[in-house]
Design a protein around this motif. Sequence first.
Motif, mmCIF file in Angstrom:
data_model
loop_
_atom_site.group_PDB
_atom_site.id
_atom_site.type_symbol
_atom_site.label_atom_id
_atom_site.label_comp_id
_atom_site.label_asym_id
_atom_site.label_seq_id
_atom_site.Cartn_x
_atom_site.Cartn_y
_atom_site.Cartn_z
ATOM 1 N N UNK A 221 1.720 5.871 6.585
ATOM 2 C CA UNK A 221 1.769 5.965 5.120
ATOM 3 C C UNK A 221 2.415 4.702 4.589
ATOM 4 N N UNK A 222 1.819 4.120 3.550
ATOM 5 C CA UNK A 222 2.368 2.904 2.968
ATOM 6 C C UNK A 222 2.642 3.112 1.485
ATOM 7 N N UNK A 223 3.634 2.410 0.987
ATOM 8 C CA UNK A 223 3.984 2.496 -0.423
ATOM 9 C C UNK A 223 4.828 1.293 -0.807
ATOM 10 N N UNK A 224 5.131 1.194 -2.088
ATOM 11 C CA UNK A 224 5.986 0.103 -2.530
ATOM 12 C C UNK A 224 7.388 0.300 -1.974
ATOM 13 N N UNK A 225 8.138 -0.779 -1.904
ATOM 14 C CA UNK A 225 9.508 -0.715 -1.399
ATOM 15 C C UNK A 225 10.273 0.391 -2.106
ATOM 16 N N UNK A 226 10.956 1.223 -1.329
ATOM 17 C CA UNK A 226 11.718 2.336 -1.884
ATOM 18 C C UNK A 226 10.925 3.616 -2.039
ATOM 19 N N UNK A 227 9.607 3.584 -1.736
ATOM 20 C CA UNK A 227 8.767 4.768 -1.918
ATOM 21 C C UNK A 227 9.170 5.916 -1.013
ATOM 22 N N UNK A 228 9.824 5.604 0.109
ATOM 23 C CA UNK A 228 10.176 6.637 1.070
ATOM 24 C C UNK A 228 11.634 7.068 0.957
ATOM 25 N N UNK A 229 12.269 6.679 -0.120
ATOM 26 C CA UNK A 229 13.632 7.127 -0.364
ATOM 27 C C UNK A 229 14.649 6.334 0.435
ATOM 28 N N UNK A 230 15.925 6.569 0.160
ATOM 29 C CA UNK A 230 16.983 5.806 0.821
ATOM 30 C C UNK A 230 17.108 6.083 2.313
#
Length: 250
Positions: A221-230
């Motif tokens: 899964x890919x997303x913008x920086x921070x998309x996966x939470x801290x």
Amino acid sequence: MTDGSDIEERRGVQSIDFVGHLLEALVKANGAITLKRLSDETGVPAAKLHRYLTSLIRIGLASQRQNDARYDLGPLAIRLGLAALGRRDVIGFAENALNAVLDRHGLTGHLSVWSDNGPVIVRTHHGGRPLVTSLGLGRVLPVTRSATGLVFLAYLPPNATRELAELETAGPEDQEKIRQAVEETREHGIGFVDGTIIPGLAALSAPVFDFDGSLACVVTATGMAGAFGPDGASGAIARELTAAAELGRG
């Protein structure tokens, strides 16, 4: 109005239902089993079990050892199992499970397999607004700098990945960083990178294992920086991706 034939169809054939229950008990036994223990496990009288087992032995779904009269799965059951394994679509199952996570969170992602050149993307999916990236079908990913690559490094035999990893390694300090990243990947059961391939892009990857324990593919899964939470690799989306990878086994 429901007639008798409809009711009978929904009920199915009770004897076949019972055979399925009996075969499941033989599978769970993990080896040859006595008639008494089989009776205890199923809650069915031994006399009734014996009649069914006799028929199952006749058609090859069960077998009986001569030396101790214990029962086990037969040659037809083994052939059925092997045929089912041969027809499994691990990549298809994994793709469906991955896409469900991506759709739920509006993420973009891909599925990769190992090739002579390293991890190669063979499936892509946009669960929300597509990210404009170069991570398309056929893209070969870095072994040491991608979340996907870290998973392959963590779970493939070292001789399969060593040469490619060495080509991407600058020196002893770089080797130590990669070693730590691979250890963290094994510890969490998931690979995580943030901006190492494409600035501002984060990725989570999980291994999909086949029934023999070998690594079949990797879902990402890919997303913008921070998309996966801290929490990154230990966050909620990471746990969902890991669960999806487990479902990918089918």
